[in-house]
Scaffold this active site. Structure first.
Site, PDB file in Angstrom:
ATOM      1  N   ARG A  62      17.042  -1.533 -35.639  1.00 54.02           N
ATOM      2  CA  ARG A  62      17.665  -1.695 -34.078  1.00 54.02           C
ATOM      3  C   ARG A  62      19.232  -1.418 -34.113  1.00 54.02           C
ATOM      4  NH1 ARG A  62      13.490  -5.292 -33.872  1.00 54.02           N
ATOM      5  NH2 ARG A  62      14.889  -6.981 -33.943  1.00 54.02           N
ATOM      6  N   GLU A  99      15.433 -17.089 -39.284  1.00 52.23           N
ATOM      7  CA  GLU A  99      14.522 -18.249 -38.389  1.00 52.23           C
ATOM      8  C   GLU A  99      13.255 -18.316 -39.171  1.00 52.23           C
ATOM      9  OE1 GLU A  99      15.756 -15.043 -35.837  1.00 52.23           O
ATOM     10  OE2 GLU A  99      17.250 -15.748 -37.279  1.00 52.23           O
TER      11      GLU A  99
END
Length: 176
Positions: A62, A99
């Site tokens: 992205r 994460e």
């Protein structure tokens, strides 16, 4: 509505993606709005054109969207940082933790010239792991991290703290 409000209104929250407990900020609805997408590019150009930048690096995938548009508008090169195994020539690589797992990214060894001032662009800043990996690739390539550019920052994760080791120029259009 100003651009920040327009972006926030267009971002879709996807609960429990990619795993339970995480609310994913989906920017794909922004891409359907041609005017907003162009305005985002213009906003980024307006901010970063006052900085001394030789090249824009975009992080897969992205980060390619507005990173390439930003580079084109600023009339400077765009260089992709991709996931391991996606670039065809000789690469530098960097492995890091996310994460929710780990990843490895690469850049072509000949992509950045010694001393070039590099803007790192991605769609979202969370804990900062991917942006740090990109900064390490810029450094090993001989470049200088001139700044970090994001569409969205998840400020409650404090990813910006570790990025300041590389540059004080950190800009996000939207912060949650």
């Amino acid at each position: 509505m100003n651009i920040t409000e327009r972006i926030v209104a267009s971002i879709r929250d996807v609960p429990d993606f990619p795993k339970p407990g995480i609310t994913f900020k989906d920017i794909t609805p922004l891409l359907k709005d041609v005017k907003l997408s162009a305005d985002i590019t213009n906003e980024l150009v307006e901010y970063w054109s006052t900085h001394d930048i030789d090249v824009v690096v975009g992080i897969e995938s992205r980060g390619f969207i507005w990173g390439n548009s930003l580079a084109q508008q600023m009339k400077i090169p765009f260089i992709p940082i991709r996931k391991k195994g996606k670039l065809p020539a000789e690469t530098h690589s960097f492995k890091y933790d996310l994460e929710y797992g780990s990843a490895e990214v690469e850049i072509h060894k000949d992509a950045i010239l010694n001393g070039q001032k590099v803007l790192i662009h991605d769609d979202l800043l969370a804990t900062g792991g991917t942006a740090i990996a990109a900064a390490e690739l810029v450094k090993v390539s001989g470049g200088i991290v001139a700044g970090f550019s994001f569409l969205v920052e998840l400020s409650f994760l404090n990813g910006i703290k570790d990025l300041k080791t590389y540059s004080d120029h950190i800009h996000s259009l939207v912060s949650y």
